[in-house]
Design an enzyme around this catalytic site. Structure first.
Site, PDB file in Angstrom:
ATOM      1  CB  SER A 179      -0.920   0.073   1.224  1.00 18.02           C
ATOM      2  OG  SER A 179      -1.629  -1.106   1.377  1.00 18.02           O
ATOM      3  CE1 TYR A 252      -6.046   0.805  -1.029  1.00 20.85           C
ATOM      4  CE2 TYR A 252      -3.968   1.487  -0.074  1.00 20.85           C
ATOM      5  CZ  TYR A 252      -4.737   0.529  -0.690  1.00 20.85           C
ATOM      6  OH  TYR A 252      -4.212  -0.691  -0.960  1.00 20.85           O
ATOM      7  NE  ARG A 292      -1.983  -5.057  -9.309  1.00 25.14           N
ATOM      8  CZ  ARG A 292      -2.187  -4.441  -8.151  1.00 25.14           C
ATOM      9  NH1 ARG A 292      -3.365  -4.450  -7.573  1.00 25.14           N
ATOM     10  NH2 ARG A 292      -1.195  -3.797  -7.555  1.00 25.14           N
TER      11      ARG A 292
HETATM   12  N1  LIG Z   1      12.080   1.807  -8.560  1.00 25.96           N
HETATM   13  C1  LIG Z   1      11.002   2.573  -8.743  1.00 25.96           C
HETATM   14  N2  LIG Z   1      10.907   3.413  -9.805  1.00 25.96           N
HETATM   15  C2  LIG Z   1       9.814   4.176  -9.992  1.00 25.96           C
HETATM   16  N3  LIG Z   1       8.729   4.186  -9.144  1.00 25.96           N
HETATM   17  C3  LIG Z   1       8.772   3.386  -8.065  1.00 25.96           C
HETATM   18  C4  LIG Z   1       9.902   2.525  -7.809  1.00 25.96           C
HETATM   19  N4  LIG Z   1       9.646   1.832  -6.679  1.00 25.96           N
HETATM   20  C5  LIG Z   1       8.446   2.232  -6.243  1.00 25.96           C
HETATM   21  N5  LIG Z   1       7.892   3.173  -7.052  1.00 25.96           N
HETATM   22  C6  LIG Z   1       6.610   3.862  -6.864  1.00 25.96           C
HETATM   23  O1  LIG Z   1       6.127   3.577  -5.533  1.00 25.96           O
HETATM   24  C7  LIG Z   1       4.928   2.780  -5.572  1.00 25.96           C
HETATM   25  C8  LIG Z   1       4.951   1.755  -4.460  1.00 25.96           C
HETATM   26  O2  LIG Z   1       6.066   0.895  -4.592  1.00 25.96           O
HETATM   27  P1  LIG Z   1       5.918  -0.690  -4.536  1.00 25.96           P
HETATM   28  O3  LIG Z   1       7.269  -1.274  -4.704  1.00 25.96           O
HETATM   29  O4  LIG Z   1       4.880  -1.134  -5.504  1.00 25.96           O
HETATM   30  O5  LIG Z   1       5.457  -0.947  -3.031  1.00 25.96           O
HETATM   31  P2  LIG Z   1       4.037  -1.324  -2.370  1.00 25.96           P
HETATM   32  O6  LIG Z   1       4.154  -2.771  -2.022  1.00 25.96           O
HETATM   33  O7  LIG Z   1       3.930  -0.459  -1.173  1.00 25.96           O
HETATM   34  O8  LIG Z   1       2.967  -1.085  -3.403  1.00 25.96           O
HETATM   35  C9  LIG Z   1       4.911   2.195  -6.984  1.00 25.96           C
HETATM   36  O9  LIG Z   1       3.601   1.895  -7.412  1.00 25.96           O
HETATM   37  C10 LIG Z   1       5.538   3.331  -7.795  1.00 25.96           C
HETATM   38  O10 LIG Z   1       4.599   4.379  -8.012  1.00 25.96           O
END
Ligand SMILES: Nc1ncnc2c1ncn2[C@@H]1O[C@H](COP(=O)(O)OP(=O)(O)O)[C@@H](O)[C@H]1O
Ligand SMILES: [Mg+2]
Length: 359
Positions: A179, A252, A292
């Site tokens: 999240s 959210y 997903r």
């Molecule tokens: N290496 C990255 N490069 C670009 N955006 C990132 C990167 N890591 C995270 N993000 C941004 O942060 C959001 C959350 O990171 P994510 O790794 O998906 O963690 P969570 O499990 O909290 O969803 C991603 O949907 C993206 O918008």
């Protein structure tokens, strides 16, 4: 006789309310698909309860008898008398204790078939270090990253310097959250340490990952089993307004925090590659049922794609990405849910046939 499915929802996570919304859709659609539905509500505090389906669907207060598990017997005892014996469970608790293998392990001990990923795939999927290492071993591209563990916190200077050499922006995140809780986009060396210390508030290990600036975020649904799985069309989520990335608020709290492009406007070859990678990732992590899978695509060069993460219990509300991805692929939510239950029953039967004797 209709098969009885216990839909387990709620949970102790920031996604409690999302889980209730997911459960409404799952229960209504399972009923439409011909199952008898038993809504099991796990409140933030206190005992699980068997609540009324009509109350859940109408958004009324969730009331009903407390449930006590009868381990090994695959059933629950109701406070005040009687027992409930579902044919299978459908966990739809997002985040910690629901999506990380804890609930799955409990259902194993209980002796109840359940939909979705098993204990190991759920636990591995929740851990950003282990999942990235495993898929990388299978040739899936991941972004370079540096990990800071609890015992390195007091002297993390060299690790921060190594991370800074990856180049900015960097993304700092707790290793096993979700999240976007504790996630920060860091643009300067000075901002790195405070972001890491903040992420340590949520977890005992922190990942610093090379950022893809203005990354295109592509999501793919996977449905299947270790014997074979299919990928949905690709979708693209676009953070909007003041959100530079998908922070908690964009996900959210802000109604206009994101747009969903379905199918994602990608060259056909890139979309096909991402769908194939999604199935490969699902298999590499030992997935079953649903997941997903999220990717980053470099906006300057769509040949550069990277695995972001796997969500083994994605949202299933009426406007959630996972059911919409499948609907666009030609599979209605009822069909998706029926397949998940069929797979759960089949894999439980197959496991019962495995020998537990020594010869
Ligand atoms: N290496 C990255 N490069 C670009 N955006 C990132 C990167 N890591 C995270 N993000 C941004 O942060 C959001 C959350 O990171 P994510 O790794 O998906 O963690 P969570 O499990 O909290 O969803 C991603 O949907 C993206 O918008
Ligand atoms: Mg994410």
């Amino acid at each position: 006789m209709k098969k009885k499915i216990a839909v387990i929802f709620g949970g102790k996570s920031p996604e409690h309310e999302v889980s209730i919304e997911s459960a409404k859709t799952v229960c209504a659609r399972l009923r439409a698909a011909g199952f008898a539905v038993l809504p099991f509500y796990a409140p933030r505090e206190g005992a699980w309860r068997l609540v009324g389906l009509a109350d859940l669907l109408a958004g009324r207060p969730l009331k009903g008898p407390a449930l006590e598990p009868s381990l090994g017997a695959g059933c629950f005892l109701k406070a005040g008398g009687g027992r409930v014996k579902p044919d299978a469970a459908f966990p739809i608790i997002h985040g910690s204790t629901g999506e990380d293998g804890v609930l799955q392990g409990f259902l194993e001990l209980l002796g109840l078939p359940y939909t979705g990923c098993g204990v190991t795939a759920s636990a591995v999927g929740m851990n950003k270090i282990i999942s990235k290492e495993l898929v990388a071993l299978d040739g899936v591209p991941v972004l370079p990253h540096v990990v800071v563990r609890a015992h390195q916190k007091a002297a993390m200077g060299p690790l921060l310097a190594r991370a800074a050499r990856l180049g900015f922006p960097l993304f700092v995140k707790p290793v096993a959250q979700g999240s976007s809780v504790g996630v920060a986009k860091v643009k300067t060396a000075a901002a790195l340490r405070p972001a890491v210390l903040n992420a340590f508030r949520f977890d005992s290990a922190v990942m610093i990952e090379k950022g893809v600036d203005r990354a295109r975020e592509i999501v793919v649904g996977v449905l299947g089993s270790p014997e074979g799985a299919a990928a949905s069309v690709c979708g693209q989520v676009v953070p909007q307004g003041k959100h530079e990335f998908f922070d908690y608020e964009a996900k959210y709290l802000d109604d206009n925090g994101m747009r969903f492009l379905l199918p994602a406007p990608l060259p056909a070859a890139v979309a096909a590659r991402l769908r194939a990678l999604a199935v490969r990732i699902f298999m590499a992590l030992g997935g079953s049922g649903l997941a997903r899978i999220d990717f980053f695509v470099d906006p300057k060069d769509s040949k550069r794609v990277y695995f972001c993460e796997i969500n083994t219990l994605p949202g299933f509300t009426s406007h959630s990405l996972y059911p919409r991805l499948w609907e666009r692929t030609g599979l209605k939510p009822e069909r998706v849910l029926k397949r998940l239950v069929d797979m759960a029953l089949r894999s439980a039967a197959a496991r019962r046939r495995l020998t537990t004797a020594r010869k």
